[in-house]
Design a protein around this motif. Structure first.
Motif, mmCIF file in Angstrom:
data_model
loop_
_atom_site.group_PDB
_atom_site.id
_atom_site.type_symbol
_atom_site.label_atom_id
_atom_site.label_comp_id
_atom_site.label_asym_id
_atom_site.label_seq_id
_atom_site.Cartn_x
_atom_site.Cartn_y
_atom_site.Cartn_z
ATOM 1 N N ALA A 172 -10.551 -51.774 12.106
ATOM 2 C CA ALA A 172 -9.747 -51.273 11.013
ATOM 3 C C ALA A 172 -10.295 -50.074 10.388
ATOM 4 C CB ALA A 172 -9.474 -52.459 10.064
ATOM 5 N N ILE A 173 -11.594 -49.928 10.211
ATOM 6 C CA ILE A 173 -12.127 -48.939 9.766
ATOM 7 C C ILE A 173 -12.150 -47.725 10.634
ATOM 8 C CG2 ILE A 173 -14.634 -48.002 9.127
ATOM 9 C CD1 ILE A 173 -13.331 -49.490 7.086
ATOM 10 N N LEU A 174 -12.386 -47.905 11.932
ATOM 11 C CA LEU A 174 -11.991 -46.866 12.826
ATOM 12 C C LEU A 174 -10.848 -46.169 12.911
ATOM 13 C CD1 LEU A 174 -13.477 -45.048 15.223
ATOM 14 C CD2 LEU A 174 -12.562 -46.825 16.934
ATOM 15 N N ASP A 175 -9.782 -47.170 12.943
ATOM 16 C CA ASP A 175 -8.247 -46.899 12.697
ATOM 17 C C ASP A 175 -8.094 -46.001 11.515
ATOM 18 O OD1 ASP A 175 -5.725 -47.080 14.029
ATOM 19 O OD2 ASP A 175 -5.116 -48.127 11.924
ATOM 20 N N ALA A 176 -8.522 -46.524 10.229
ATOM 21 C CA ALA A 176 -8.406 -45.693 9.005
ATOM 22 C C ALA A 176 -8.846 -44.335 9.224
ATOM 23 C CB ALA A 176 -8.968 -46.408 7.889
ATOM 24 N N LEU A 177 -10.261 -44.206 9.793
ATOM 25 C CA LEU A 177 -10.845 -42.796 9.977
ATOM 26 C C LEU A 177 -9.955 -41.887 10.692
ATOM 27 C CD1 LEU A 177 -14.560 -43.945 10.205
ATOM 28 C CD2 LEU A 177 -13.305 -42.527 8.496
ATOM 29 N N LEU A 178 -9.692 -42.394 11.852
ATOM 30 C CA LEU A 178 -8.607 -41.726 12.972
ATOM 31 C C LEU A 178 -7.399 -41.112 12.525
ATOM 32 C CD1 LEU A 178 -9.413 -43.405 16.275
ATOM 33 C CD2 LEU A 178 -10.511 -41.227 15.428
ATOM 34 N N TRP A 179 -6.850 -42.099 12.036
ATOM 35 C CA TRP A 179 -5.344 -41.838 11.792
ATOM 36 C C TRP A 179 -4.779 -41.742 10.062
ATOM 37 C CZ3 TRP A 179 -3.594 -40.295 15.950
ATOM 38 C CH2 TRP A 179 -4.108 -41.004 17.162
ATOM 39 N N ARG A 180 -5.667 -42.207 9.287
ATOM 40 C CA ARG A 180 -5.134 -42.266 7.870
ATOM 41 C C ARG A 180 -5.916 -41.314 6.962
ATOM 42 N NH1 ARG A 180 -4.061 -48.148 5.945
ATOM 43 N NH2 ARG A 180 -2.424 -47.010 4.661
ATOM 44 N N VAL A 181 -7.402 -40.943 7.242
ATOM 45 C CA VAL A 181 -7.926 -40.325 6.460
ATOM 46 C C VAL A 181 -7.921 -38.733 7.001
ATOM 47 C CG1 VAL A 181 -10.236 -40.062 5.325
ATOM 48 C CG2 VAL A 181 -9.266 -42.357 5.484
ATOM 49 N N ARG A 182 -8.372 -38.565 8.238
ATOM 50 C CA ARG A 182 -8.441 -37.334 8.846
ATOM 51 C C ARG A 182 -7.166 -36.521 8.686
ATOM 52 N NH1 ARG A 182 -7.190 -35.581 13.772
ATOM 53 N NH2 ARG A 182 -6.565 -37.595 14.142
ATOM 54 N N ARG A 183 -7.520 -35.311 8.298
ATOM 55 C CA ARG A 183 -6.204 -34.479 8.289
ATOM 56 C C ARG A 183 -5.886 -33.812 9.688
ATOM 57 N NH1 ARG A 183 -8.368 -29.810 4.601
ATOM 58 N NH2 ARG A 183 -10.233 -31.018 4.711
ATOM 59 N N PRO A 184 -4.529 -33.823 10.121
ATOM 60 C CA PRO A 184 -4.225 -33.362 11.507
ATOM 61 C C PRO A 184 -4.832 -32.050 11.839
ATOM 62 C CG PRO A 184 -2.398 -34.059 10.007
ATOM 63 C CD PRO A 184 -3.462 -33.996 9.237
ATOM 64 N N GLY A 185 -5.438 -31.915 13.193
ATOM 65 C CA GLY A 185 -5.940 -30.812 13.630
ATOM 66 C C GLY A 185 -7.423 -30.827 13.216
ATOM 67 N N ARG A 186 -8.076 -31.530 12.391
ATOM 68 C CA ARG A 186 -9.418 -31.458 11.993
ATOM 69 C C ARG A 186 -10.160 -32.622 12.667
ATOM 70 N NH1 ARG A 186 -10.712 -28.834 7.009
ATOM 71 N NH2 ARG A 186 -12.578 -29.268 7.633
ATOM 72 N N TRP A 187 -11.610 -32.311 12.771
ATOM 73 C CA TRP A 187 -12.698 -33.207 13.553
ATOM 74 C C TRP A 187 -13.014 -34.069 12.317
ATOM 75 C CZ3 TRP A 187 -13.318 -34.912 18.505
ATOM 76 C CH2 TRP A 187 -12.904 -33.940 19.349
ATOM 77 N N ASP A 188 -13.245 -33.532 11.089
ATOM 78 C CA ASP A 188 -14.018 -34.156 10.104
ATOM 79 C C ASP A 188 -13.145 -34.769 8.938
ATOM 80 O OD1 ASP A 188 -13.279 -31.693 9.346
ATOM 81 O OD2 ASP A 188 -14.815 -31.318 8.091
ATOM 82 N N CYS A 189 -13.868 -35.628 8.348
ATOM 83 C CA CYS A 189 -13.132 -36.298 7.047
ATOM 84 C C CYS A 189 -14.416 -36.695 6.207
ATOM 85 C CB CYS A 189 -12.119 -37.400 7.520
ATOM 86 S SG CYS A 189 -12.959 -38.674 8.390
ATOM 87 N N ASP A 190 -14.088 -36.802 4.825
ATOM 88 C CA ASP A 190 -14.948 -37.092 3.843
ATOM 89 C C ASP A 190 -14.431 -38.180 2.856
ATOM 90 O OD1 ASP A 190 -17.282 -36.624 2.619
ATOM 91 O OD2 ASP A 190 -16.608 -34.957 1.342
ATOM 92 N N PRO A 191 -14.228 -39.230 3.423
ATOM 93 C CA PRO A 191 -13.635 -40.185 2.452
ATOM 94 C C PRO A 191 -14.988 -41.216 2.000
ATOM 95 C CG PRO A 191 -13.704 -41.144 4.701
ATOM 96 C CD PRO A 191 -14.119 -39.835 4.879
ATOM 97 N N ASP A 192 -14.740 -41.761 0.615
ATOM 98 C CA ASP A 192 -15.903 -42.489 0.097
ATOM 99 C C ASP A 192 -15.606 -43.962 0.704
ATOM 100 O OD1 ASP A 192 -13.637 -43.080 -1.307
ATOM 101 O OD2 ASP A 192 -14.616 -42.766 -3.274
ATOM 102 N N TYR A 193 -16.636 -44.968 0.637
ATOM 103 C CA TYR A 193 -16.534 -46.060 1.079
ATOM 104 C C TYR A 193 -15.130 -46.974 0.546
ATOM 105 C CZ TYR A 193 -20.832 -45.599 3.741
ATOM 106 O OH TYR A 193 -21.987 -45.091 4.468
ATOM 107 N N ALA A 194 -15.325 -46.888 -0.756
ATOM 108 C CA ALA A 194 -13.899 -47.583 -1.482
ATOM 109 C C ALA A 194 -12.639 -47.266 -1.067
ATOM 110 C CB ALA A 194 -14.218 -47.207 -2.941
ATOM 111 N N THR A 195 -12.707 -46.017 -0.508
ATOM 112 C CA THR A 195 -11.067 -45.500 -0.043
ATOM 113 C C THR A 195 -11.024 -46.378 1.332
ATOM 114 O OG1 THR A 195 -11.262 -43.571 -1.110
ATOM 115 C CG2 THR A 195 -9.703 -43.601 0.641
ATOM 116 N N LEU A 196 -11.963 -46.134 2.336
ATOM 117 C CA LEU A 196 -12.089 -46.789 3.341
ATOM 118 C C LEU A 196 -11.957 -48.372 3.405
ATOM 119 C CD1 LEU A 196 -14.931 -44.999 5.604
ATOM 120 C CD2 LEU A 196 -12.447 -44.778 5.951
ATOM 121 N N ALA A 197 -12.375 -49.051 2.250
ATOM 122 C CA ALA A 197 -12.211 -50.334 2.203
ATOM 123 C C ALA A 197 -10.795 -50.679 1.749
ATOM 124 C CB ALA A 197 -13.065 -51.033 1.259
#
Length: 85
Positions: free
Chosen positions: A28-53
């Motif tokens: 679920a964390i991997l899915d959130a990082l790949l599809w919900r947090v990362r901006r389209p066309g970018r490799w990086d993202c900078d969420p905090d743990y509370a947002t991921l949770a």
């Protein structure tokens, strides 16, 4: 990152989930990082743990542990967010 690359990373995560090397919360964390947090066309993202949770529907401590597992399996890389001066 192209959607095809993200799809390949997600497929690897699903294989690890099927092999029981990942728990559902880790995926679920991997899915959130790949599809919900990362901006389209970018490799990086900078969420905090509370947002991921919140996005994965788990507690913050489990999100921290899930990120550690994903890093140890090589699915994601982690960089330092803050530097002590």
């Amino acid at each position: 990152m192209l959607p095809s690359t993200a799809s390949r990373i997600a497929a690897t995560g699903r294989r690890l989930l099927t092999a029981r090397l990942l728990r559902p919360a880790d995926y679920a964390i991997l899915d959130a990082l790949l599809w919900r947090v990362r901006r389209p066309g970018r490799w990086d993202c900078d969420p905090d743990y509370a947002t991921l949770a919140r996005l994965a529907g788990i507690c913050r401590g489990r999100a921290i542990e899930a990120v550690r597992v994903l890093v140890s399996l090589g699915l994601i890389t982690k960089t330092r967010r803050h530097a002590l001066v």
